[in-house]
Write a protein that holds these residues in place. Structure first.
Motif, PDB file in Angstrom:
ATOM      1  N   ALA A  87     -47.569  33.648  50.625  1.00 56.73           N
ATOM      2  CA  ALA A  87     -48.164  32.330  50.434  1.00 56.73           C
ATOM      3  C   ALA A  87     -49.409  32.131  51.288  1.00 56.73           C
ATOM      4  O   ALA A  87     -50.191  31.206  51.065  1.00 56.73           O
ATOM      5  N   GLY A  88     -49.626  32.995  52.304  1.00 53.97           N
ATOM      6  CA  GLY A  88     -50.770  32.832  53.172  1.00 53.97           C
ATOM      7  C   GLY A  88     -52.092  33.214  52.533  1.00 53.97           C
ATOM      8  O   GLY A  88     -53.153  32.781  52.971  1.00 53.97           O
ATOM      9  N   SER A  89     -52.058  34.037  51.485  1.00 56.82           N
ATOM     10  CA  SER A  89     -53.270  34.482  50.820  1.00 56.82           C
ATOM     11  C   SER A  89     -53.811  33.375  49.914  1.00 56.82           C
ATOM     12  O   SER A  89     -53.086  32.830  49.082  1.00 56.82           O
ATOM     13  N   THR A  90     -55.102  33.061  50.049  1.00 57.19           N
ATOM     14  CA  THR A  90     -55.692  32.020  49.197  1.00 57.19           C
ATOM     15  C   THR A  90     -55.781  32.484  47.748  1.00 57.19           C
ATOM     16  O   THR A  90     -55.613  31.681  46.823  1.00 57.19           O
ATOM     17  N   ALA A  91     -56.052  33.784  47.537  1.00 54.59           N
ATOM     18  CA  ALA A  91     -56.119  34.293  46.166  1.00 54.59           C
ATOM     19  C   ALA A  91     -54.755  34.204  45.490  1.00 54.59           C
ATOM     20  O   ALA A  91     -54.659  33.871  44.301  1.00 54.59           O
ATOM     21  N   VAL A  92     -53.689  34.498  46.237  1.00 51.93           N
ATOM     22  CA  VAL A  92     -52.334  34.389  45.682  1.00 51.93           C
ATOM     23  C   VAL A  92     -52.019  32.934  45.361  1.00 51.93           C
ATOM     24  O   VAL A  92     -51.429  32.624  44.315  1.00 51.93           O
ATOM     25  N   LEU A 121     -49.173  36.304  30.724  1.00 49.09           N
ATOM     26  CA  LEU A 121     -50.220  37.150  30.165  1.00 49.09           C
ATOM     27  C   LEU A 121     -51.608  36.605  30.471  1.00 49.09           C
ATOM     28  O   LEU A 121     -52.531  37.357  30.794  1.00 49.09           O
ATOM     29  N   GLU A 122     -51.768  35.293  30.361  1.00 44.13           N
ATOM     30  CA  GLU A 122     -53.067  34.702  30.669  1.00 44.13           C
ATOM     31  C   GLU A 122     -53.384  34.830  32.152  1.00 44.13           C
ATOM     32  O   GLU A 122     -54.541  35.054  32.531  1.00 44.13           O
ATOM     33  N   THR A 123     -52.373  34.681  33.000  1.00 44.48           N
ATOM     34  CA  THR A 123     -52.592  34.826  34.438  1.00 44.48           C
ATOM     35  C   THR A 123     -53.028  36.241  34.767  1.00 44.48           C
ATOM     36  O   THR A 123     -53.938  36.453  35.580  1.00 44.48           O
ATOM     37  N   GLU A 124     -52.408  37.234  34.158  1.00 45.19           N
ATOM     38  CA  GLU A 124     -52.803  38.621  34.387  1.00 45.19           C
ATOM     39  C   GLU A 124     -54.224  38.866  33.903  1.00 45.19           C
ATOM     40  O   GLU A 124     -54.976  39.642  34.512  1.00 45.19           O
ATOM     41  N   ARG A 125     -54.602  38.202  32.846  1.00 44.68           N
ATOM     42  CA  ARG A 125     -55.945  38.392  32.298  1.00 44.68           C
ATOM     43  C   ARG A 125     -57.018  37.935  33.282  1.00 44.68           C
ATOM     44  O   ARG A 125     -58.074  38.547  33.387  1.00 44.68           O
ATOM     45  N   GLY A 126     -56.734  36.863  34.035  1.00 42.40           N
ATOM     46  CA  GLY A 126     -57.726  36.357  34.963  1.00 42.40           C
ATOM     47  C   GLY A 126     -57.596  36.886  36.374  1.00 42.40           C
ATOM     48  O   GLY A 126     -58.586  36.999  37.098  1.00 42.40           O
ATOM     49  N   PHE A 127     -56.373  37.224  36.774  1.00 41.04           N
ATOM     50  CA  PHE A 127     -56.123  37.639  38.161  1.00 41.04           C
ATOM     51  C   PHE A 127     -55.382  38.980  38.222  1.00 41.04           C
ATOM     52  O   PHE A 127     -54.341  39.094  38.867  1.00 41.04           O
ATOM     53  N   PRO A 128     -55.877  40.002  37.561  1.00 41.34           N
ATOM     54  CA  PRO A 128     -55.137  41.275  37.532  1.00 41.34           C
ATOM     55  C   PRO A 128     -55.005  41.924  38.900  1.00 41.34           C
ATOM     56  O   PRO A 128     -53.960  42.492  39.220  1.00 41.34           O
ATOM     57  N   THR A 163     -56.798  44.938  50.179  1.00 39.28           N
ATOM     58  CA  THR A 163     -55.951  44.151  51.065  1.00 39.28           C
ATOM     59  C   THR A 163     -56.043  42.685  50.670  1.00 39.28           C
ATOM     60  O   THR A 163     -56.859  42.293  49.818  1.00 39.28           O
ATOM     61  N   GLU A 164     -55.201  41.864  51.298  1.00 42.46           N
ATOM     62  CA  GLU A 164     -55.251  40.431  51.018  1.00 42.46           C
ATOM     63  C   GLU A 164     -56.626  39.857  51.337  1.00 42.46           C
ATOM     64  O   GLU A 164     -57.130  38.996  50.610  1.00 42.46           O
ATOM     65  N   VAL A 179     -63.560  30.856  43.146  1.00 43.62           N
ATOM     66  CA  VAL A 179     -62.697  30.269  42.111  1.00 43.62           C
ATOM     67  C   VAL A 179     -62.000  29.035  42.669  1.00 43.62           C
ATOM     68  O   VAL A 179     -61.458  29.068  43.778  1.00 43.62           O
ATOM     69  N   THR A 180     -62.044  27.956  41.915  1.00 45.72           N
ATOM     70  CA  THR A 180     -61.318  26.743  42.279  1.00 45.72           C
ATOM     71  C   THR A 180     -60.282  26.457  41.198  1.00 45.72           C
ATOM     72  O   THR A 180     -60.597  26.498  40.006  1.00 45.72           O
TER      73      THR A 180
END
Length: 789
Positions: free
Chosen positions: A210-215, A488-495, A559-560, A570-571
């Protein structure tokens, strides 16, 4: 010589062998290999021991002759020797040593094991239902994940995006009937792609990392996709606002008459929308065979919205009246949802269908293009410009693959040059007419394509309209659950984020160990084959010896901190899925630019089967997820399920034509089929039929995969003797029972398998020293002796 009476007090009496043995009497040990103890629901076992009877001397008792007493002592001595020899045999026989090891299984109490135990308890057990365990069927049919979405270039041989662009929500109309997705129905149980998607859903719903902003952004995107209430509340307003940013459109009466190529470039760059042709990145298979990893821009015909069919007589695509009517109704419905005036919408829909029909005539299905040599036609951007001048190709391609610098001398690959040329003529004709309505039509055509691209982010009225059209056109596949579409859509944008999360949870050491053991057993299996074509087989063996099998992992530099930097701009609005989805499209198109620039192969998180890359045999991390694999599972369970699947995948990948290279395939295939006919009593009822060559090969292949997996498990035990178990099952029984759950694994070869794979347990257990006792169907096999295959 007179007999001297001898009294024994007390007297040892050993029962003569000619008399019936009472329970517990001394028995010589069996010299046959003993079956593995099953440690299943306990059975009452009688303990064998030497019985000593003590008889008191009786005054009236007449003493036996000395030679009789000597005989009794001799018998007793022989029996005692037999016990000692049996004890020595038992502890020096590898089969019995394995029996002792399996008789002392250590239970696994991890949460994963408890869930696995619950699943096993609900399935057919080969050792308690030997007559029909292999007759059970899988769960209800459902839409295959492989049939979702706008599959640009789907089915083109060697196309790199085939396994990765399965992200749409419903099939694109028009080309779906022509594409190479034949609507294969998959079964629910242990479908590997569905298993992976469910696991990714759990990852997205957890709070780990949860600490990663990208996650956090990735999970926020996923949650916003599931928030249908907010999506329905927003309605069509987000899309209408986007149209205004693009200069409006004629349907609303407000259009700034933007330049055609400028609008097209913007749609391609910012919204991954390609109204007149498709774009993607991939390798040239003609160069791949030579070891090249260079990627090219590939241009294909588009996924037209209008439903069309291929006429094999005229060799042209056409739209039929019975399909145009529901399509016309859906177009009117879309315009009504976007606030169009009913009177004007008739004109716009009519001209839209007219333009779509003209473009459809030039389109052709994949098989026709393949047979006529239209795939992978190489030319420079300069040559493309001369063939299709209506499109400003360099400007459009530069926008789509920004920030890469392209020149007119760069090569591209076309998959239907005849369509591209005809499309250019059609667009020029509509743009160069003096009537304003024709120019408006081209712009409206592009906006309606953008609408279809953004359909997943719009309220349910739009998807309901599309589903109604699908039903009217006879598409009965149904709609995938929303959670699955959102994954599937999440994987498409954040693989890269999902790949990082999956890598964190993958048991790399255990997976690598299984891969190496399975591959080692696979090579041993090849050496057992009787070869009919020695030259071609030697070529296969040479290739196998050069392969390096390994787990396909992410770049260690990901890495994270690196991932957080990649998604720093990305917002994510947890209650604004439309704006999130627009960002996703931009991210996806930027990823195509990166793919064109990079030569390294990035791990495909949605891949569930191994593949060859040069001299490497790569196994995706997505293969090693529960319930198919877990590091806390007993290895017997992991090898019985995932070990078998890996072995089967390797055999399919490396030995596609083994039937013509070895007579073993024919012999083993027929042997297994004979077992099946005997046990099911099909032969006696006249229901038997001979297997085709493809069926014989698939039967041999899956039977060999089971043998390879079992041998690999034994190799694992040699390296590390300890293993756990669940449900009190012995290791061998747990291996086989776990394998029986793989019945419903879906692969392209399943139609060639004439029987349920779990039946192979009965065949492999025909070897008496291999399996726990009891896997026999008394009313079917007692009259037949099942031979070893």
């Amino acid at each position: 010589m007179s007999e001297t009476p001898i009294e024994l007090e007390p007297q040892l009496s050993v029962q003569p062998s000619s008399q019936p043995e009472p329970d517990g009497g001394l028995r010589p040990p069996s010299l046959l290999p003993q079956p593995f103890p099953t440690q299943d629901p306990p059975h009452n076992t009688q303990i064998q021991q030497t019985q000593i009877q003590i008889q008191e001397s009786n005054p009236g008792h007449q003493a036996k002759p000395v030679w009789i007493n000597h005989r009794r002592l001799l018998l007793f001595g022989l029996s005692l020797c037999a016990v000692i020899l049996g004890f020595i045999f038992k502890h020096h026989n590898p089969q019995d040593r394995r029996t002792d090891q399996e008789g002392k299984v250590t239970p696994c109490f991890s949460p994963a094991c408890q869930l696995a135990s619950a699943r096993l308890s609900l399935s057919a057990d080969p050792f308690t239902q030997p007559c029909d365990y292999f007759l059970s069927t899988c769960g209800s049919d459902r839409l295959s994940p492989d049939s979702w979405g706008r599959l640009r270039g789907q089915g083109i041989p060697g196309h790199p995006q085939n396994p990765k662009e399965k992200t749409g929500w419903t099939k694109r109309r028009g080309q779906s009937a022509q594409r190479d997705d034949r609507g294969l129905r998959e079964e629910e149980t242990l479908d590997r792609k569905t298993v992976l998607l469910k696991y990714l859903r759990e990852v997205l719903e957890s709070n780990h990392s949860a600490g990663s902003t990208a996650v956090q952004k990735t999970r926020g995107f996923f949650r916003s996709c599931l928030d249908t209430r907010s999506i329905d509340t927003a309605g069509a307003e987000p899309f209408l606002a986007l149209i205004q940013k693009l200069g409006g459109w004629a349907v609303s009466g407000q259009w700034n008459r933007t330049d055609f190529n400028s609008t097209l470039s913007r749609l391609m760059r910012d919204y991954a929308t390609f109204p007149f042709f498709n774009l993607y990145v991939g390798k040239d298979p003609n160069e791949t065979t030579l070891g090249s990893t260079k990627r090219y821009i590939q241009i294909d015909q588009p996924d037209l919205l209008i439903p069309i069919e291929w006429n094999s007589k005229t060799l042209k695509s056409q739209a039929k009246t019975q399909t145009l009517r529901p399509f016309l109704a859906s177009c009117h419905r879309y315009l009504a949802l976007l606030g169009a005036v009913p009177n004007s919408s008739m004109i716009h829909v009519g001209t839209f269908i007219s333009l779509s029909s003209e473009l459809a005539v030039a389109a052709a299905p994949l098989q026709h293009r393949l047979s006529t040599g239209r795939l992978y036609q190489r030319m420079t951007i300069r040559e493309l410009q001369s063939k299709a001048p209506a499109i400003d190709w360099l400007s459009c391609l530069q926008a789509a693959f920004h920030p890469l610098l392209l020149t007119k001398d760069d090569h591209v690959l076309l998959h239907n040059s005849l369509y591209i040329q005809q499309m250019s003529r059609i667009v020029s004709k509509w743009l160069n007419r003096r009537e304003l309505s024709t120019i408006l039509t081209v712009h409206t055509f592009m906006v309606l394509n953008l609408l279809h691209t953004l359909m997943p982010a719009l309220d349910s009225r739009f998807s309901d309209t599309e589903n109604t059209l699908a039903v009217a056109l006879g598409h009965t596949e149904g709609v995938a659950p929303r959670w699955k579409r959102c994954v599937l859509e999440t994987e498409r944008g954040f693989p890269s984020v999902l790949t990082h999360l999956l890598s964190e949870r993958t048991a790399h050491r255990e997976a690598e160990e299984m891969i190496q053991n399975i591959f080692s057993s696979f090579k041993s299996k090849l050496n057992e084959l009787n070869r009919t074509d020695g030259k071609s087989f030697q070529s296969v063996m040479k290739k196998v010896q050069s392969l390096i099998p390994r787990l396909w992992t992410t770049n260690e530099s990901y890495t994270e901190a690196v991932i957080d930097q990649l998604f720093s701009e990305v917002t994510v609005d947890t209650h604004g899925f439309f704006s999130n989805y627009v960002q996703l499209l931009s991210l996806w198109q930027k990823r195509q630019s990166q793919l064109l620039a990079e030569q390294a192969e990035a791990p495909d998180i949605l891949s569930v089967t191994p593949f060859l890359l040069g001299d490497e045999l790569l196994f995706p991390m997505g293969m090693f997820v529960p319930p198919l694999f877990h590091p806390s599972y007993p290895r017997a369970m992991n090898y019985g399920v995932m070990g078998f699947l890996i072995a089967k995948d390797i055999l399919h990948l490396i030995l596609p034509d083994i039937y013509s290279q070895s007579e073993t395939v024919h012999a083993v295939g027929d042997c297994v089929w004979d077992h099946y006919l005997t046990v099911t009593e099909t032969a006696g009822r006249g229901g038997a039929f001979p297997l085709s060559a493809a069926q014989q090969q698939e039967v041999w292949l899956q039977y060999s995969a089971l043998q390879i997996a079992l041998q690999a498990y034994r190799l694992s035990l040699e390296n590390d003797p300890g293993d756990t178990s669940i449900s009190g099952l012995s290791h061998t029984r747990l291996f086989l029972t776990s394998f029986s759950q793989v019945n419903c694994d879906s692969d392209p070869y399943r139609d060639f398998m004439p029987l349920q794979p779990s039946f192979l347990i009965t065949v492999i257990c025909a070897e008496s020293d291999l399996c726990p006792a009891g896997l026999q169907c008394p009313n079917r096999t007692q009259k037949h002796s099942l031979r070893t295959c």
